[in-house]
Design an enzyme around this catalytic site. Sequence first.
Site, PDB file in Angstrom:
ATOM      1  CG  HIS A  47      -1.514   1.173   1.432  1.00  0.00           C
ATOM      2  ND1 HIS A  47      -1.452   2.323   2.457  1.00  0.00           N
ATOM      3  CD2 HIS A  47      -2.545   1.692   0.724  1.00  0.00           C
ATOM      4  CE1 HIS A  47      -2.257   3.061   2.266  1.00  0.00           C
ATOM      5  NE2 HIS A  47      -3.313   2.721   1.127  1.00  0.00           N
ATOM      6  CD  GLU A  50      -2.707   2.591  -3.618  1.00  0.00           C
ATOM      7  OE1 GLU A  50      -3.309   3.512  -3.314  1.00  0.00           O
ATOM      8  OE2 GLU A  50      -2.978   1.648  -2.816  1.00  0.00           O
ATOM      9  CG  HIS A  51      -0.240   6.048  -0.311  1.00  0.00           C
ATOM     10  ND1 HIS A  51      -0.865   7.307   0.086  1.00  0.00           N
ATOM     11  CD2 HIS A  51      -1.163   5.183  -0.426  1.00  0.00           C
ATOM     12  CE1 HIS A  51      -2.032   6.808   0.455  1.00  0.00           C
ATOM     13  NE2 HIS A  51      -2.251   5.748   0.506  1.00  0.00           N
ATOM     14  CD  GLU A 127      -5.092   5.055   3.439  1.00  0.00           C
ATOM     15  OE1 GLU A 127      -6.069   4.668   2.501  1.00  0.00           O
ATOM     16  OE2 GLU A 127      -4.081   5.456   3.126  1.00  0.00           O
TER      17      GLU A 127
END
Length: 419
Positions: A47, A50-51, A127
């Site tokens: 993840h 991905e950022h 997040e």
Amino acid sequence: MSTQLATLPNGLRIVTDRIDTVATASLGLWVDVGTRHEAPDINGAAHFLEHMAFKGTGRRTARDIAEEIEAVGGHLNAYTSRESTAYYAKVLKGDVPLALDILADILINSTFDAAELERERQVILQEIGQANDTPDDIIFDHFQECAYPGQAMGRPVLGTPEIIRRLSRDAVMGYLRGNYGAKQMVLSASGNIEHDEIVALADRLLAAVPAERDIATEPACYFGGEHREDRELEQLHVVLGFPSVALDDPDYYAASVVSTAFGGGMSSRLFQEVREKRGLVYAIHSFAHGFRDGGLFGIYAGTGEAEAEELMPVLCEETAKLADGLLPGELQRAKAQMKAGLLMSLESTGARCEQMAQHMLIHNTPFDPADMVRRIEAVDDAAIGRVVRRWHSAQPTLAALGPVGRLEGFDRLRARLAA
């Protein structure tokens, strides 16, 4: 669907679906790795990567990436799941070369600037905090971890604050180098496109992606059990579930039909019995999630503290009734819902693009809506019985978050289900 396929010399698969009647195109790169391919000490790296893909390349700054795609009215996004990662865009048909150039650039040439990485680390921590403050979201992470304890399949996609705070630039880049190979990727495009143009662009922009990576996939082994967290909330959030079928299992569609009939809409058993008749919940639904080597069937409910005591026996009773199968009207209604949902989704280029990509990753064959409709139609009482019987041989999984004081004990719950 006018689906065409091609494979580049490095193994990258390309699938396209031309639709002449629209003025847009959706396209993206799907990678066949996700959270379950992380080592425990770098949970969240997929993840994080991905950022970071949007935070600058050798040719573009993070701002350049945002401005270039929005200057043509397009949009760019990504997501990470436990088994795959996707980077995708939607643009007008004339801007497909730009969109694919940006997608290729962020996957091949990202710089992982140290300052950008530290800023994004804080964004991801926020997040995670937001997810933890959203009980009807985080409850599913607790459920997954309880179903697959101590395993890659049970770890959260976002990672944990402790790991994210110490995750290094080298670890994130190492995950990219170790897992992103062309043979693990699918380029999918749907809309007003030319197949040969997409292939030529991909050959120019993505030929440098290494062919293959040696990816280790830890098998998923369902255990079940319970997770209870007493938190001061207005509602108790509960997920109750069982082992289910894998994505390539012949009974995958039967599990989806059961889920639709049981808790997939306002006419479903759960909605009618638990909400409409008894007024025990505001929100309730069931789900059937398939993975490569297993799956989960579950029920989510949000209820008040006073109603919790009555809710769980009702859920157990309704679950037990599924052993008797579905009524003919329920079965036909569930099939109609699934078929309509599938065919309506095909009016979106984005949905078609994703369907094609995921089908290629899982089955390595083109997506065929007519075949999916046939499989839905073929679900019968025998298939439904096989799906439900899988639950009887394993202990359930229960995740509960909120005022749990009136929620009955796990052993009592298990006994109800066994009976």
